[in-house]
Design an enzyme around this catalytic site. Sequence first.
Site, PDB file in Angstrom:
ATOM      1  N   GLU A  69      15.775  61.118  44.338  1.00 52.41           N
ATOM      2  CA  GLU A  69      14.888  60.299  43.506  1.00 52.41           C
ATOM      3  C   GLU A  69      13.576  61.030  43.208  1.00 52.41           C
ATOM      4  O   GLU A  69      13.080  61.014  42.085  1.00 52.41           O
ATOM      5  CB  GLU A  69      14.583  58.968  44.204  1.00 52.41           C
ATOM      6  CG  GLU A  69      15.770  58.033  44.327  1.00 52.41           C
ATOM      7  CD  GLU A  69      16.265  57.531  42.968  1.00 52.41           C
ATOM      8  OE1 GLU A  69      15.451  57.480  42.016  1.00 52.41           O
ATOM      9  OE2 GLU A  69      17.468  57.216  42.867  1.00 52.41           O
ATOM     10  N   GLU A  73      12.194  62.233  39.349  1.00 50.47           N
ATOM     11  CA  GLU A  73      10.967  61.760  38.713  1.00 50.47           C
ATOM     12  C   GLU A  73       9.919  62.853  38.534  1.00 50.47           C
ATOM     13  O   GLU A  73       9.050  62.754  37.671  1.00 50.47           O
ATOM     14  CB  GLU A  73      10.331  60.629  39.536  1.00 50.47           C
ATOM     15  CG  GLU A  73      11.245  59.461  39.849  1.00 50.47           C
ATOM     16  CD  GLU A  73      11.697  58.694  38.605  1.00 50.47           C
ATOM     17  OE1 GLU A  73      11.060  58.851  37.553  1.00 50.47           O
ATOM     18  OE2 GLU A  73      12.701  57.968  38.713  1.00 50.47           O
ATOM     19  N   GLU A 122       8.693  55.316  31.296  1.00 43.52           N
ATOM     20  CA  GLU A 122       7.418  56.013  31.361  1.00 43.52           C
ATOM     21  C   GLU A 122       7.070  56.248  32.835  1.00 43.52           C
ATOM     22  O   GLU A 122       7.434  55.445  33.691  1.00 43.52           O
ATOM     23  CB  GLU A 122       6.352  55.090  30.750  1.00 43.52           C
ATOM     24  CG  GLU A 122       5.063  55.727  30.340  1.00 43.52           C
ATOM     25  CD  GLU A 122       4.116  54.663  29.760  1.00 43.52           C
ATOM     26  OE1 GLU A 122       2.901  54.884  29.849  1.00 43.52           O
ATOM     27  OE2 GLU A 122       4.587  53.629  29.238  1.00 43.52           O
TER      28      GLU A 122
END
Lengths: 234, 234
Positions: A69, A73, A122
């Site tokens: 993860e 990101e 976003e």
Amino acid sequence: MTGNIVKNYDPTLYDRPSVSVDVVIFSLVAEDLQVLLVKRKYPPYTGMWAIPGGFVHMDEALEDAAARELAEETGVTDVYMEQLYTFGTPNRDPRTRVITVAYFALVPYDEVHPRPGDDATETAWFSVFDLPALAFDHKEILEYALTRLRYKLEYTAVGFQLLPDEFTLSELQRAYEIILREPLDKRNFRRKILTADILEETGNLRKLGEGRPAKLYRYRANAVAEVKTRRLFP
Amino acid sequence: MTGNIVKNYDPTLYDRPSVSVDVVIFSLVAEDLQVLLVKRKYPPYTGMWAIPGGFVHMDEALEDAAARELAEETGVTDVYMEQLYTFGTPNRDPRTRVITVAYFALVPYDEVHPRPGDDATETAWFSVFDLPALAFDHKEILEYALTRLRYKLEYTAVGFQLLPDEFTLSELQRAYEIILREPLDKRNFRRKILTADILEETGNLRKLGEGRPAKLYRYRANAVAEVKTRRLFP
DNA sequence: ACAAAAGTGTTGAGAGTACACCCATGC
DNA sequence: GCATGGGTGTACTCTCAACACTTTTGT
């Protein structure tokens, strides 16, 4: 009681919750301690800011899921990360029972290249002192992460994980002042950190316009990162 | 990528692991730091010693599951318990993927009445310094619990949770000596703990045969249980 | 009166804290 | 030559660690 025997023999006969990981990503940005958040693309809480995370795959270790993860990101790998706490209040996710294992990561700002994953529209940095409303119980998770980070910074050298490889003593002092929110004495700071024997000079100097150039240091990889605590008992 | 949308909307479409809680139960027994273990009644590892634990019910908070397991094995409620760590290596249980949230509990020995739960044939206390072979990854869990307990004892007053309500200063000192495995100076110990302002006299005395009777103390319920650590930086 | 456990002070060493000026460089 | 940030030492205070004898009770 035969039912019990079967259940104890075969745990898959129990109902099972979903398990996710969430990663609180800290960095020092613009003289401030900030966290990376994602804006949710899907229900529930669509459009709301949240801590990045996702479900654990069946054949994947928890820390691997958290690292995956984090990489999705931010693009960073090999940064400081530790398990924070496991949150499992029955209705923390309105869809179904979801137990989440929270991690926190410390990343040097210059290594991060945020990009939204599949489930976010976003990503953005937020000051830990000025947070937006957060999805699920993520406010609680974040507050706990911050408490733990502050606490940990007081007795370990983990703060170096927030800095680039090479740094000046003034930069290091500023980092600590930002996180601890108090001014520190320059001479005492330098004496204490140098006698702690956890830094080494790189031999390089940093020149930034005016002023005397500063020596650059790096954290000694094999340094003992913990400080003895003052015990309650003698 | 439509599959992704559905999955993000409905986490129940992911495969789900089983989730259990395990509780490491510490007490001071016979001048020794011990843990309560259960002998397994069912496969896998039938007949082997293990940390007591069980599966989390779907509508049950994690800490409630841990408290339930603790009560089942010992009959005690309302003791000190905290979440330790979550262990989720994919093959730690040979049956299926089981993620376990480990807790540790500190119980005063005089309050414990061990009785095997449904899934155990026997329960017994073992010295943490002389443990039998353990099922699953329970050795790792127990070692981690012991590290955390030692660490925590150094800077909090959590050790009182292992003692009865009323105790003498000599008993308290002995408890710390057992856990820390080092002798402590009587005068320094008494001065430090009394000036820390976390105890109060009960007014009672303990007479045990010979020797001068000792004043009994109790832990002040509202005492600040943490000690400031010596920071790495000034 | 003696055995056993409780209780009590002082001193020296080391760490923490407070505090003000000189040094190297760019403009 | 002056503005800017880098770099350095000392004195006082407080906490920690080491250490031995007196008091109260039961037998």
